[in-house]
Design a protein around this motif. Sequence first.
Motif, PDB file in Angstrom:
ATOM      1  N   ALA A  83       0.809  -1.222   0.000  1.00 37.59           N
ATOM      2  CA  ALA A  83       0.000   0.000   0.000  1.00 37.59           C
ATOM      3  C   ALA A  83       0.841   1.271   0.000  1.00 37.59           C
ATOM      4  CB  ALA A  83      -0.942   0.001   1.203  1.00 37.59           C
ATOM      5  N   LYS A  84       2.067   1.198   0.513  1.00 38.69           N
ATOM      6  CA  LYS A  84       2.906   2.402   0.538  1.00 38.69           C
ATOM      7  C   LYS A  84       3.186   2.929  -0.868  1.00 38.69           C
ATOM      8  CE  LYS A  84       7.347  -0.072   0.696  1.00 38.69           C
ATOM      9  NZ  LYS A  84       7.727   0.238  -0.700  1.00 38.69           N
ATOM     10  N   ASP A  85       3.073   2.053  -1.870  1.00 41.87           N
ATOM     11  CA  ASP A  85       3.347   2.452  -3.246  1.00 41.87           C
ATOM     12  C   ASP A  85       2.105   2.934  -3.986  1.00 41.87           C
ATOM     13  OD1 ASP A  85       6.074   1.745  -3.029  1.00 41.87           O
ATOM     14  OD2 ASP A  85       5.575  -0.358  -3.381  1.00 41.87           O
ATOM     15  N   ILE A  86       0.937   2.829  -3.360  1.00 44.26           N
ATOM     16  CA  ILE A  86      -0.303   3.203  -4.044  1.00 44.26           C
ATOM     17  C   ILE A  86      -0.392   4.693  -4.342  1.00 44.26           C
ATOM     18  CG2 ILE A  86      -2.820   3.339  -3.783  1.00 44.26           C
ATOM     19  CD1 ILE A  86      -2.755   0.589  -2.532  1.00 44.26           C
ATOM     20  N   PRO A  87      -0.015   5.609  -3.416  1.00 47.07           N
ATOM     21  CA  PRO A  87      -0.154   7.035  -3.744  1.00 47.07           C
ATOM     22  C   PRO A  87       0.537   7.439  -5.032  1.00 47.07           C
ATOM     23  CG  PRO A  87       0.211   6.783  -1.390  1.00 47.07           C
ATOM     24  CD  PRO A  87       0.396   5.414  -1.997  1.00 47.07           C
ATOM     25  N   ALA A  88       1.710   6.861  -5.310  1.00 46.68           N
ATOM     26  CA  ALA A  88       2.440   7.218  -6.529  1.00 46.68           C
ATOM     27  C   ALA A  88       1.775   6.675  -7.788  1.00 46.68           C
ATOM     28  CB  ALA A  88       3.873   6.711  -6.439  1.00 46.68           C
ATOM     29  N   LEU A  89       0.923   5.665  -7.626  1.00 46.24           N
ATOM     30  CA  LEU A  89       0.276   5.034  -8.772  1.00 46.24           C
ATOM     31  C   LEU A  89      -1.210   5.372  -8.879  1.00 46.24           C
ATOM     32  CD1 LEU A  89       1.895   1.508  -8.361  1.00 46.24           C
ATOM     33  CD2 LEU A  89       2.191   2.982 -10.358  1.00 46.24           C
ATOM     34  N   ALA A  90      -1.752   6.016  -7.870  1.00 45.34           N
ATOM     35  CA  ALA A  90      -3.207   6.209  -7.793  1.00 45.34           C
ATOM     36  C   ALA A  90      -3.765   6.938  -9.003  1.00 45.34           C
ATOM     37  CB  ALA A  90      -3.562   6.959  -6.512  1.00 45.34           C
ATOM     38  N   SER A  91      -3.048   7.941  -9.507  1.00 46.44           N
ATOM     39  CA  SER A  91      -3.571   8.685 -10.657  1.00 46.44           C
ATOM     40  C   SER A  91      -3.613   7.808 -11.908  1.00 46.44           C
ATOM     41  CB  SER A  91      -2.720   9.933 -10.912  1.00 46.44           C
ATOM     42  OG  SER A  91      -1.377   9.584 -11.216  1.00 46.44           O
ATOM     43  N   ARG A  92      -2.670   6.890 -12.044  1.00 46.26           N
ATOM     44  CA  ARG A  92      -2.683   5.963 -13.189  1.00 46.26           C
ATOM     45  C   ARG A  92      -3.799   4.947 -13.018  1.00 46.26           C
ATOM     46  NH1 ARG A  92       3.209   3.562 -13.781  1.00 46.26           N
ATOM     47  NH2 ARG A  92       2.340   2.717 -15.735  1.00 46.26           N
ATOM     48  N   PHE A  93      -3.985   4.463 -11.795  1.00 46.00           N
ATOM     49  CA  PHE A  93      -5.068   3.523 -11.535  1.00 46.00           C
ATOM     50  C   PHE A  93      -6.420   4.145 -11.891  1.00 46.00           C
ATOM     51  CE2 PHE A  93      -2.671   1.092  -7.923  1.00 46.00           C
ATOM     52  CZ  PHE A  93      -1.868   0.488  -8.878  1.00 46.00           C
TER      53      PHE A  93
END
Length: 299
Positions: free
Chosen positions: A164-174
């Motif tokens: 989950a720590k990596d989700i903020p950096a990917l959230a816009s792509r998701f």
Amino acid sequence: MQTPDSSPSEPRACPGPQPSQRSATRFTVPRGAVDTHAHVIGLPSDYPFVAGRSYTPPEATAASYLSMLDATGMTYGVLTQVSVHGTDNRLLVDALTANRQRLRGIAVIGLDCPEKEKAALKEAGVVGLRLNVLYGGGMGFAQLEDYASLCREMGWHLQFLIDAKDIPALASRFAKLPVPFLVDHMGHFPTSRGINDPGFDALVGLVRDGAWVRLSGAYRTSIQGGPPYSDTIPFAQKLVAANPDRCIWGSDWPHVANWDVMMGVSDLLDLLAEWVPDETTRNRILTNNPQKLFGFPAV
């Protein structure tokens, strides 16, 4: 297809699941229930393990998995391609083909996968692809949008094994993906980070906006070292509160890459009673929600 391991030194071996299984003791598993996450594993003589894997598991057959489903009262099951077999989906396809009414599959493939192989996967019962950045043998997020396009073409969804720590950096792509997507094991991060962890908050936001999340892997996130994994309860409850219609449950059988405690599926089902005390909501998480995502007929 990823190549088998030719290294003389093997990653650490992990134990298999409990040889006997039983159903939940805290509630009755409803008819039509779906175990949305498990693996079948072959012996390297026939199904080689990939180089760079994170663990060495024992064999886990489709027959053993079906016996577990029967013992725990689960109507349907979903098999996910295990990382140690890389993109060699043969064993997965064999299991799906032999159990078309009861099983669905999540495959792992390269973007250069031949059209004929993709069609065969879909015919066998594959309904999605998995991207995995936590264990060796998986596919990462470098070509996320290309995988999403492939899934849109095939009528599939995406599943992510990610911390989950990596989700903020990917959230816009998701958020821009043209297909449904699911985050595995409640974000797969230690509960010691706390309920207000920024990564977990980002996951909650995704679920609130329509992403799917699997309520599973308590023994992977708990810092207790064994059942009942009560420190996971507030995390699961926060996800359910965000969007109960996007939550599903999975056993994670045969519990690979776990060396601390050999738990039973009944322990994990009993924990679900704590995660989701409301029977109506819990039954929806076990039946209606996964039936919709994986294409199982309602019972």
